[in-house]
Write an enzyme that holds these catalytic residues in place. Structure first.
Site, PDB file in Angstrom:
ATOM      1  N   GLU A 448      72.463 -33.670 -37.070  1.00  0.00           N
ATOM      2  CA  GLU A 448      71.986 -35.042 -37.170  1.00  0.00           C
ATOM      3  C   GLU A 448      70.843 -35.262 -36.178  1.00  0.00           C
ATOM      4  O   GLU A 448      70.992 -35.044 -34.984  1.00  0.00           O
ATOM      5  CB  GLU A 448      73.148 -35.991 -36.858  1.00  0.00           C
ATOM      6  CG  GLU A 448      72.756 -37.433 -36.828  1.00  0.00           C
ATOM      7  CD  GLU A 448      73.816 -38.292 -36.119  1.00  0.00           C
ATOM      8  OE1 GLU A 448      74.819 -37.728 -35.624  1.00  0.00           O
ATOM      9  OE2 GLU A 448      73.619 -39.513 -36.057  1.00  0.00           O
ATOM     10  N   ASP A 521      77.388 -36.295 -33.859  1.00  0.00           N
ATOM     11  CA  ASP A 521      78.025 -36.876 -32.683  1.00  0.00           C
ATOM     12  C   ASP A 521      79.415 -37.414 -32.985  1.00  0.00           C
ATOM     13  O   ASP A 521      79.759 -37.665 -34.133  1.00  0.00           O
ATOM     14  CB  ASP A 521      77.148 -38.020 -32.154  1.00  0.00           C
ATOM     15  CG  ASP A 521      76.117 -37.502 -31.156  1.00  0.00           C
ATOM     16  OD1 ASP A 521      76.423 -36.518 -30.467  1.00  0.00           O
ATOM     17  OD2 ASP A 521      75.011 -38.073 -31.107  1.00  0.00           O
ATOM     18  N   ASP A 523      80.348 -40.286 -32.253  1.00  0.00           N
ATOM     19  CA  ASP A 523      80.325 -41.751 -32.331  1.00  0.00           C
ATOM     20  C   ASP A 523      80.360 -42.246 -33.784  1.00  0.00           C
ATOM     21  O   ASP A 523      80.504 -41.462 -34.726  1.00  0.00           O
ATOM     22  CB  ASP A 523      79.083 -42.290 -31.600  1.00  0.00           C
ATOM     23  CG  ASP A 523      77.808 -41.730 -32.217  1.00  0.00           C
ATOM     24  OD1 ASP A 523      77.892 -41.111 -33.302  1.00  0.00           O
ATOM     25  OD2 ASP A 523      76.728 -41.898 -31.613  1.00  0.00           O
ATOM     26  N   ASP A 525      78.053 -43.551 -35.776  1.00  0.00           N
ATOM     27  CA  ASP A 525      77.008 -43.064 -36.666  1.00  0.00           C
ATOM     28  C   ASP A 525      77.284 -41.631 -37.107  1.00  0.00           C
ATOM     29  O   ASP A 525      77.095 -41.268 -38.268  1.00  0.00           O
ATOM     30  CB  ASP A 525      75.638 -43.102 -35.966  1.00  0.00           C
ATOM     31  CG  ASP A 525      75.068 -44.516 -35.979  1.00  0.00           C
ATOM     32  OD1 ASP A 525      75.649 -45.373 -36.679  1.00  0.00           O
ATOM     33  OD2 ASP A 525      74.069 -44.749 -35.270  1.00  0.00           O
TER      34      ASP A 525
END
Ligand code: 0RA
Length: 658
Positions: A448, A521, A523, A525
């Site tokens: 990403e 990640d 997180d 997103d």
């Protein structure tokens, strides 16, 4: 009084017992198997007889109970099996014959049934042959009769009158109760599965409008929860297959409010033919919402009734669209698949002498049924369209859009194909490929963001590890149409890099990597993009997931410098706790690791990419399917469904960190 109490056997009884012996010797010939499928076949066989009674207009309720002591009891309010002497087997009553003679069913003593349910229609005698005990009660002519059988169909207690039949609403009750205990020496296991019964009986209730089927589980193992004080779960649909269509579309967004319906019947060469069809379009893109049945059996392989409907549907909708000027002279016809996009339809055919064909005998072979269904659909669907102009317009518009999408997708396919043929190696610039030749040794990291991509390029082993950075949120493939999806450059790059095509044409043999590793990640997103990618793989490259080629990289959460030379990485809180438990006196600090983008390249290598120290999660098809569900549910606006989903799938959801 017609029941006999004589216990002597005549010559005809011998053949009777030989018949049942044949069933016990080769149960598979009669019920398919002695596993769970065959076991449940016994239930269907008994219930089919009651359904026949209902279809002949004599029965409105069937009660099925799984009893505490392992029996299945089926009780109906039909006419009751006849109790008088049988004309052919002179020393047996008709009821005794039904339970002991193969194929005796409802086919004697007059007309029999015009159309009979059931795939095999072998009769209750087969159930008797494969049971260790059977008890039958018959209410008929104001009298209750009873008989019982043991050890594979031997008549234990002959049919006798046991008293008056109960009076219900001022009339003598009529009906049949059959209670049987499957023989544990025949079947691998003799426990019925309640859920299997529920599914089948709901389907039967849909297919037999107005018939009530009640089911209950009285076994100690039961986990059924119902409001009913007697534990009944009840299915009854006054709308029949119209309700069936509503039920299937309940989880979808209907294109219009009403459900279309028509029917037709005809007797061809003494063979009764009937068909009922209900239909409604939804806003979805699936074109496999056509479900067909013949004599109450799901015809998964389709057959003549389905063919007749498809042909007439395509023809009728095209001629309607031309007639109304929606399709112009220069336009091509809509294809069947365009028209079937988002269609939910139920075809229920009934025929006196069904021919079941195909691998699983679930394909209706009667050619005469095709012409009936085709003719009825041509006539009645055309009328329906004229009478429902608003609905017709919405449907034709949807089909035209589908046709446009189909053509765009075919162009996009060609473009992707020609690109990969012409552009040198054909690989996208963004892909930093690896040099190894054997796909088994090659890994593709989908990373990403461009900055994380940069670190990954430095951290990789260029021989075996390729890096493909993708930006931000790629398109939601579940909802988007295939043409939109293929226009998305991120998706195109991905398909080209993997090199094995997509959707129906995906060919795992061509895959350029045997590990495709999602690196995003921890997180929100990151989890979104992981879910999107898994949805994409599930939808468009499922064999890749099935082969176990799709992985999720799991960078550790913590690090701690044990010494100047050695850093220990810890996957999560549990790993950190375990580390501490082993070293009670450890005082050094723990670092919470940063996102991928901020990691030094050597840190990224040591924690996430290096084959010796990284941790990968291999994605199962179930997990990818859940990602797919998550995507559609989270994009939908049904809050209740969203909550339920997260509760029931808590473990899997947590594992994937959605
Ligand atoms: C033979 C003839 C008739 C009905 C039945 C059998 C019959 C069988 C079963 C099995 C379960 N429930 C059933 N109900 C009926 C016709 C009876 C007549 O003509 O009165």
């Amino acid at each position: 009084m017609t029941a006999t109490e004589s216990s002597s056997y005549g010559a005809s009884d011998i053949t009777v017992l030989e018949g049942l012996e044949a069933v016990r010797k080769r149960p598979g010939m009669y019920i398919g198997s002695t596993g769970p499928t065959g076991l449940h076949h016994l239930v269907w066989e008994v219930v089919d007889n009651s359904v026949d009674e209902a279809m002949a207009g004599h029965c409105d309720r069937i009660d099925v109970t799984l009893t505490e002591d392992g029996a299945c009891e089926v009780s109906d309010d039909g006419r009751g099996i006849p109790v008088d002497k049988h004309p052919k087997y002179e020393d047996l009553t008709a009821a005794e014959v039904v339970l002991t003679v193969l194929h005796a069913g409802g086919k004697f003593g007059g007309e029999g049934y015009k159309v009979s349910g059931g795939l095999h229609g072998v009769g209750i005698s087969v159930v008797n042959a494969l049971s260790s005990r059977v008890e039958v009660e018959i209410d008929r002519d104001g009298t209750r009769h009873a008989m019982s059988f043991g050890d594979g169909g031997e008549l234990k207690d002959r049919l006798v009158a046991t008293g008056d039949s109960p009076v219900v609403d001022g009339e003598a009750h009529t009906g049949t109760t059959v209670r049987f205990w499957p023989d544990p020496t025949i079947f691998d296991e003799v426990e019925f599965r309640f859920q299997t019964l529920l599914e089948r009986f709901q389907m039967m209730a849909f297919l037999n409008r107005g018939l009530e089927i009640r089911v209950r589980d009285q076994r100690s193992s039961s986990t059924v929860e119902t409001e009913d004080p007697d534990g009944w779960v009840s299915f009854k649909y006054d709308g029949g297959i119209i309700d069936f269509v509503r039920h299937v579309n309940a989880s979808k967004e209907a294109l219009f409010g009403i459900v279309g319906y028509f029917e037709g019947a005809e007797t061809i060469d003494d063979n009764a033919h009937e068909v009922e069809i209900a239909f409604q379009w939804n806003t979805g893109f699936n074109s496999d919402g056509l479900h067909s049945f013949a004599n109450g059996i799901a015809t998964r392989e389709g057959g003549m009734h389905e063919q007749g409907f498809r042909t007439a549907l395509t023809r009728t909708v095209n001629s309607y669209a031309r007639d109304k000027g929606i399709l112009k002279d220069k336009d091509d016809n809509l294809q069947g698949e365009d028209i079937r996009e988002g269609l939910t339809a139920i075809i229920s055919a009934r025929i006196g002498e069904p021919q079941f064909e195909g691998q699983t005998k679930s394909k209706l072979g009667n050619v005469s049924m095709r012409s009936l269904v085709e003719r009825v659909t041509n006539e009645r669907l055309a009328e329906w369209l004229e009478e429902h102009p608003g609905e017709a317009k919405a449907m034709v518009t949807k089909a035209t859009n589908a046709a446009r999408a189909r053509m765009a997708a075919s162009d996009a396919r060609k473009a992707i194909r020609s690109k990969s043929l012409l552009d040198g190696a054909g690989m996208p610039d963004k892909l930093k490929d690896c040099s190894a030749k054997e796909p088994e040794r090659r890994e593709l990291f989908i990373v990403e963001g461009d900055s994380a991509g940069g670190s990954a390029v430095r951290a990789r082993d260029p021989e075996t590890q390729a890096i493909l950075p993708i930006r931000g949120k790629i398109l939601n493939v579940e909802r988007a149409r295939i043409d939109k999806m293929l226009k998305n450059t991120e998706v195109q790059t991905l398909i080209t890099a993997i090199g094995a095509g997509f959707a129906d044409e995906f060919d795992i043999e061509q895959a350029r990597y045997h590990k495709v590793i999602l690196l995003a990640d921890a997180d929100v997103d990151g989890s979104h993009i992981r879910t999107l990618l898994l949805t994409f793989f599930f939808r468009q490259m499922r064999p890749l997931v099935e082969a176990g080629f799709v992985y999720i990289a799991q960078p550790p959460l913590y690090s701690t410098k044990v010494s100047n030379r050695e850093t220990v990485y810890l996957k999560d809180d549990a790993a950190k706790d375990a580390f501490m438990a082993e070293r009670p006196n450890y005082t050094k600090d723990f670092q919470r690791l940063k996102g991928l983008g901020e990691m030094d390249w050597d840190e990224l290598r040591d924690t996430t990419m290096d084959v010796g120290s990284r941790s990968l999660l291999q994605v199962s098809v179930e997990q990818a399917a859940i990602a797919d569900d998550v995507m559609s549910i989270l994009m939908g606006d049904d809050v209740e469904q969203r909550k339920n989903f997260i509760v029931t799938n808590a473990r899997e959801v947590q594992n994937l960190d959605f």
